[in-house]
Design a protein around this motif. Structure first.
Motif, mmCIF file in Angstrom:
data_model
loop_
_atom_site.group_PDB
_atom_site.id
_atom_site.type_symbol
_atom_site.label_atom_id
_atom_site.label_comp_id
_atom_site.label_asym_id
_atom_site.label_seq_id
_atom_site.Cartn_x
_atom_site.Cartn_y
_atom_site.Cartn_z
ATOM 1 N N PHE A 14 -8.223 -3.966 0.582
ATOM 2 C CA PHE A 14 -8.032 -5.203 -0.805
ATOM 3 C C PHE A 14 -8.941 -5.748 -1.773
ATOM 4 C CE2 PHE A 14 -6.389 -9.658 -2.580
ATOM 5 C CZ PHE A 14 -5.744 -9.359 -3.320
ATOM 6 N N TYR A 21 1.372 -1.399 -0.118
ATOM 7 C CA TYR A 21 -0.029 0.377 -0.393
ATOM 8 C C TYR A 21 1.039 1.682 -0.124
ATOM 9 C CZ TYR A 21 -4.265 -2.832 0.540
ATOM 10 O OH TYR A 21 -5.071 -3.533 0.844
ATOM 11 N N ASN A 72 -2.773 3.927 -3.288
ATOM 12 C CA ASN A 72 -2.917 2.505 -3.284
ATOM 13 C C ASN A 72 -3.116 1.358 -1.872
ATOM 14 O OD1 ASN A 72 -3.268 -0.459 -3.470
ATOM 15 N ND2 ASN A 72 -0.793 -0.355 -3.905
ATOM 16 N N LEU A 73 -4.522 1.881 -1.400
ATOM 17 C CA LEU A 73 -5.204 2.093 0.293
ATOM 18 C C LEU A 73 -6.123 0.805 0.120
ATOM 19 C CD1 LEU A 73 -5.308 5.955 1.437
ATOM 20 C CD2 LEU A 73 -3.499 3.958 2.254
ATOM 21 N N PRO A 74 -6.576 0.456 1.096
ATOM 22 C CA PRO A 74 -7.451 -0.979 1.396
ATOM 23 C C PRO A 74 -8.650 -0.072 1.178
ATOM 24 C CG PRO A 74 -6.684 -0.273 3.954
ATOM 25 C CD PRO A 74 -5.520 0.950 2.798
#
Ligand SMILES: [Zn+2]
Length: 394
Positions: free
Chosen positions: A76, A68, A72-74
């Protein structure tokens, strides 16, 4: 006569928590090859498969996942491995510690174990600093990356490669506890709006997280027992010869038994964190020692000398006296260490709320810990922070 069925015993035990295995140190460390069975305070009916609960869940990617970052983050959203299920008794200690699913269970158990401890020191639950965006922490137990990190909504664990031997950080309690330390600190102080150029937010964050790792390790009976047996109770004299520090298998203890003062460190955040960690460990040891003297388990002259200045023959006299007392009364030593650990940890936890993350300096963090401590702990913290040149001598 009617025999009690197993589940009637079980219903009596229904609210005592949930069983897991945890390796207090990675299993390749000599003396720590076997995991400890721990009871986490969370109830069996509060944990779902994954494992998952109301404040965290495991997401285990089936294929490679990029770590991450800002863009780009949760959560998933890729393909995941099947969530791990508990055994028929709803405990999670039925998973083979050498199996791949165990990484998910172990990572979850370590995060919960550390959170349980620090919520207890804080006296209330930790509210994640990201809970406005993500209600739960996502734990990623394995990414193909030689690092571990915690951030906005996630804690993800890579794998170290030493001479071709892969060691997943999911089995490394130190690493996980350290990352949970970062999450706890940010949740208590808040996220800095902007950090000032002379500020120490990042150094303090490293120092605090290492203290969380060290203090959490001291919550395993097995770790305390090994430490005391190996040193025969002479924790207090560790620093003169650095004998147990350098050979100690526990990473946290090697790190904490350093001799660095502020004039001997660089601005690099991990380096700059060392004097603070040293001061915290020295205070735990000093409080432990004070308690031993009070119980008649150690020579009281030790309270009057600076252990860093002891000559060899004095050292040996003190060492022998403590060793004899330890073989006669090992439980007193354990109680002394537990009491010292808790006094320092409670002050450390309570101080967080009083800090301003945007302008934080190490001397302010130290003064806040002293202010949150009681009597002898406050006095010893002040001495040790001064010796480390974190605060001025008083
Ligand atoms: Zn860190």
């Amino acid at each position: 006569m009617r025999l009690l069925r197993d589940d009637s015993f079980d219903s009596g035990n229904a609210r005592v928590g949930t069983r897991f295995w945890i390796y207090p140190q990675p299993p390749f460390i000599p003396g720590y090859e076997q995991p400890d069975r721990v009871w986490l305070s969370i109830q069996r009916d509060e944990i779902g498969e994954g494992p998952s609960d109301l404040s965290m869940y495991v997401a285990d990617p089936l294929y490679e996942k990029q770590p991450y970052g800002f863009a780009n983050l949760p959560p998933f959203v890729g393909t995941k491995r099947a969530p791990v299920r508990p055994g028929p008794d709803r405990h999670f200690d039925n998973i083979d510690p050498t199996s791949r699913p165990f990484l998910a269970v172990h990572a979850y158990a370590c995060v919960r174990f550390v959170l349980d401890i620090w919520q207890s020191y804080l006296g209330r639950p930790v509210r994640w600093f990201f809970d406005q965006t993500f209600p739960r922490l996502e734990i990623v137990p394995f990414v193909d990356w030689d690092n571990a990190q915690a951030g906005y909504g996630f804690l993800e664990l890579g794998c170290s490669d030493v001479d071709g031997i892969l060691r997943p950080y999911a089995l490394n309690f130190d690493t996980i506890a350290h990352e949970v330390g970062h999450l706890i600190m940010l949740s208590e102080t808040g996220v800095p709006a902007a950090t000032s150029p002379g500020g120490d937010f990042f150094s303090y964050s490293e120092a605090f997280s290492d203290c969380v790792s060290l203090i959490s390790l001291l919550h395993f009976d097995s770790a305390i027992d090994r430490l005391l047996r190996r040193t025969r109770g002479n924790l207090l004299l560790y620093n003169e010869l650095n004998r147990f520090a350098e050979t100690s298998p526990e990473t946290q203890i090697r790190l904490a038994t350093n001799f660095r003062t502020m004039s001997a460190v660089t601005r690099e955040v991990h380096d700059r964190a060392l004097p603070f960690i040293g001061a915290i460990f020295d205070t735990i040891v000093a409080l432990y020692h004070r308690d031993l003297v009070a119980k008649g388990c150690a020579d009281k002259r030790l309270l009057d000398v600076d252990l860093r200045d002891l000559a060899w023959d004095e050292f040996d006299t003190f060492r022998q006296a403590t060793e004899q007392a330890f073989s006669a009364r090992p439980l007193s030593f354990k109680q002394a260490l537990v009491g010292a650990r808790d006094a320092v940890a409670t002050a450390l936890a309570a101080s967080l709320k009083t800090l301003d993350p945007s302008t934080l300096r190490l001397d302010q963090a130290a003064s806040a810990v002293i202010a949150a401590a009681d009597g002898p702990a406050a006095e010893l913290l002040a001495e040790n922070f001064a010796w480390r040149e974190i605060i001025g001598s008083r």
